[in-house]
Write a protein that holds these residues in place. Sequence first.
Motif, PDB file in Angstrom:
ATOM      1  N   ARG A 130       7.135  -5.075   4.485  1.00 11.33           N
ATOM      2  CA  ARG A 130       5.973  -5.121   5.373  1.00 11.33           C
ATOM      3  C   ARG A 130       6.395  -5.389   6.818  1.00 11.33           C
ATOM      4  O   ARG A 130       5.940  -4.711   7.748  1.00 11.33           O
ATOM      5  N   GLU A 131       7.278  -6.357   7.032  1.00 11.33           N
ATOM      6  CA  GLU A 131       7.631  -6.770   8.390  1.00 11.33           C
ATOM      7  C   GLU A 131       8.522  -5.754   9.108  1.00 11.33           C
ATOM      8  O   GLU A 131       8.407  -5.577  10.329  1.00 11.33           O
ATOM      9  N   LEU A 132       9.395  -5.091   8.369  1.00 13.10           N
ATOM     10  CA  LEU A 132      10.355  -4.184   8.990  1.00 13.10           C
ATOM     11  C   LEU A 132       9.957  -2.719   8.880  1.00 13.10           C
ATOM     12  O   LEU A 132      10.635  -1.849   9.442  1.00 13.10           O
ATOM     13  N   GLY A 133       8.882  -2.433   8.155  1.00 21.23           N
ATOM     14  CA  GLY A 133       8.462  -1.046   7.991  1.00 21.23           C
ATOM     15  C   GLY A 133       9.466  -0.208   7.226  1.00 21.23           C
ATOM     16  O   GLY A 133       9.668   0.976   7.515  1.00 21.23           O
ATOM     17  N   LEU A 134      10.104  -0.803   6.221  1.00 16.69           N
ATOM     18  CA  LEU A 134      11.167  -0.135   5.486  1.00 16.69           C
ATOM     19  C   LEU A 134      10.642   0.949   4.551  1.00 16.69           C
ATOM     20  O   LEU A 134       9.527   0.871   4.035  1.00 16.69           O
ATOM     21  N   THR A 135      11.479   1.939   4.337  1.00 15.71           N
ATOM     22  CA  THR A 135      11.342   2.849   3.204  1.00 15.71           C
ATOM     23  C   THR A 135      12.391   2.411   2.182  1.00 15.71           C
ATOM     24  O   THR A 135      13.553   2.208   2.534  1.00 15.71           O
ATOM     25  N   VAL A 136      11.985   2.267   0.926  1.00 17.73           N
ATOM     26  CA  VAL A 136      12.879   1.706  -0.091  1.00 17.73           C
ATOM     27  C   VAL A 136      12.988   2.669  -1.268  1.00 17.73           C
ATOM     28  O   VAL A 136      11.977   3.181  -1.759  1.00 17.73           O
ATOM     29  N   VAL A 137      14.220   2.900  -1.709  1.00 19.73           N
ATOM     30  CA  VAL A 137      14.477   3.628  -2.950  1.00 19.73           C
ATOM     31  C   VAL A 137      15.208   2.671  -3.875  1.00 19.73           C
ATOM     32  O   VAL A 137      16.260   2.140  -3.518  1.00 19.73           O
ATOM     33  N   GLU A 171       7.390   4.288   1.695  1.00 18.94           N
ATOM     34  CA  GLU A 171       7.325   4.198   0.236  1.00 18.94           C
ATOM     35  C   GLU A 171       8.284   3.140  -0.307  1.00 18.94           C
ATOM     36  O   GLU A 171       9.316   2.851   0.289  1.00 18.94           O
ATOM     37  N   VAL A 172       7.934   2.595  -1.461  1.00 16.39           N
ATOM     38  CA  VAL A 172       8.889   1.904  -2.319  1.00 16.39           C
ATOM     39  C   VAL A 172       8.944   2.734  -3.589  1.00 16.39           C
ATOM     40  O   VAL A 172       8.096   2.607  -4.475  1.00 16.39           O
ATOM     41  N   ALA A 217      -0.280  10.484   2.570  1.00 16.63           N
ATOM     42  CA  ALA A 217       0.347  11.647   1.948  1.00 16.63           C
ATOM     43  C   ALA A 217       1.101  12.504   2.952  1.00 16.63           C
ATOM     44  O   ALA A 217       2.016  13.245   2.585  1.00 16.63           O
ATOM     45  N   ASP A 218       0.725  12.400   4.241  1.00 15.28           N
ATOM     46  CA  ASP A 218       1.397  13.198   5.266  1.00 15.28           C
ATOM     47  C   ASP A 218       2.405  12.381   6.069  1.00 15.28           C
ATOM     48  O   ASP A 218       2.819  12.795   7.164  1.00 15.28           O
ATOM     49  N   ALA A 219       2.818  11.212   5.547  1.00 20.08           N
ATOM     50  CA  ALA A 219       3.839  10.417   6.231  1.00 20.08           C
ATOM     51  C   ALA A 219       5.130  11.216   6.343  1.00 20.08           C
ATOM     52  O   ALA A 219       5.433  12.065   5.491  1.00 20.08           O
ATOM     53  N   ASP A 260       0.835  -1.186   0.000  1.00 14.04           N
ATOM     54  CA  ASP A 260       0.000   0.000   0.000  1.00 14.04           C
ATOM     55  C   ASP A 260       0.874   1.241   0.000  1.00 14.04           C
ATOM     56  O   ASP A 260       1.917   1.294   0.659  1.00 14.04           O
ATOM     57  N   ALA A 261       0.426   2.272  -0.712  1.00 12.20           N
ATOM     58  CA  ALA A 261       1.118   3.549  -0.674  1.00 12.20           C
ATOM     59  C   ALA A 261       0.949   4.171   0.706  1.00 12.20           C
ATOM     60  O   ALA A 261      -0.105   4.042   1.326  1.00 12.20           O
TER      61      ALA A 261
END
Length: 273
Positions: free
Chosen positions: A197-204, A43-44, A7-9, A3-4
């Motif tokens: 999902r499990e680690l709550g990562l932000t991915v670029v 985000e990914v 917008a205010d994350a 899921d995206a």
Amino acid sequence: MIDAPAADAPRVVEILKLWTTFQSPEGEQVVHRDLDLTIRRGEVLSLVGGSGTGKTVLLRQILGLEHPARGQVTVLGQRPGQLGAKGAAKVGMLFQHGALFSAFSVLENIALPLRELKLLPDELIRDAALVKLQMVGLGPQQANKSPSDLSGGMIKRVALARALIMDPPLLLLDEPTAGLDPESADGFCDLLRSLHRELGLTVVMVTHDLDTLFDLSTRIAVLADQQVIVSGLPREVIAHPHPFIREYFLGGRGQRAMEALHDTPAGHAPAER
């Protein structure tokens, strides 16, 4: 599905008015000119662009390995150069070919960032490395192998384990499925989805693989004309009337990859295979 984020994350990466230049025999070459990009927690975000648009350079600037000629890069509220020796605890990087050290075993490669900090006893470092090895789907029987004994898919997983050894909230991926056969690439995407999902990562992520792009991205940012010309959901990006986008996404390979988007609700990645 991924899921995206809202917008205010919180903002994890903020790039403002960035210029990247290189010297060549023809003079100064401008790669990025007044480039702006914001990446929010969860985000990914996938970076897409033609050759020479500076996608990997942008990753290296976020990591702090390179510095822009002008402009500002902020990672988790700090300049990358200010993260110091403990910066690996905040940003993990998976390089395109894994970049494992051939003289080290699998476990030694994974443990290296922790060992360099010299903050934990060897026994705890080994335990932490074994946990990360298992986290990426490899067993302890792989721990003492040399990188030369591993398949391409296993090398990617070991490199990912090393990138995650400090539990960073931000993960950078440079062509994560490059060189993998379709089955291994699918398995690696499934692993990344699960870890996100499990680690709550932000991915670029930088990728040329359209299947990976549509499978994982919550947002796509397209680099062209020295800037980010558009960023958004896949359907929003594809609708942008730039020649590169038409060629990249609407050619034969792009059309086949976009079949995964058919009837997918807006704001979601395609369902798991």
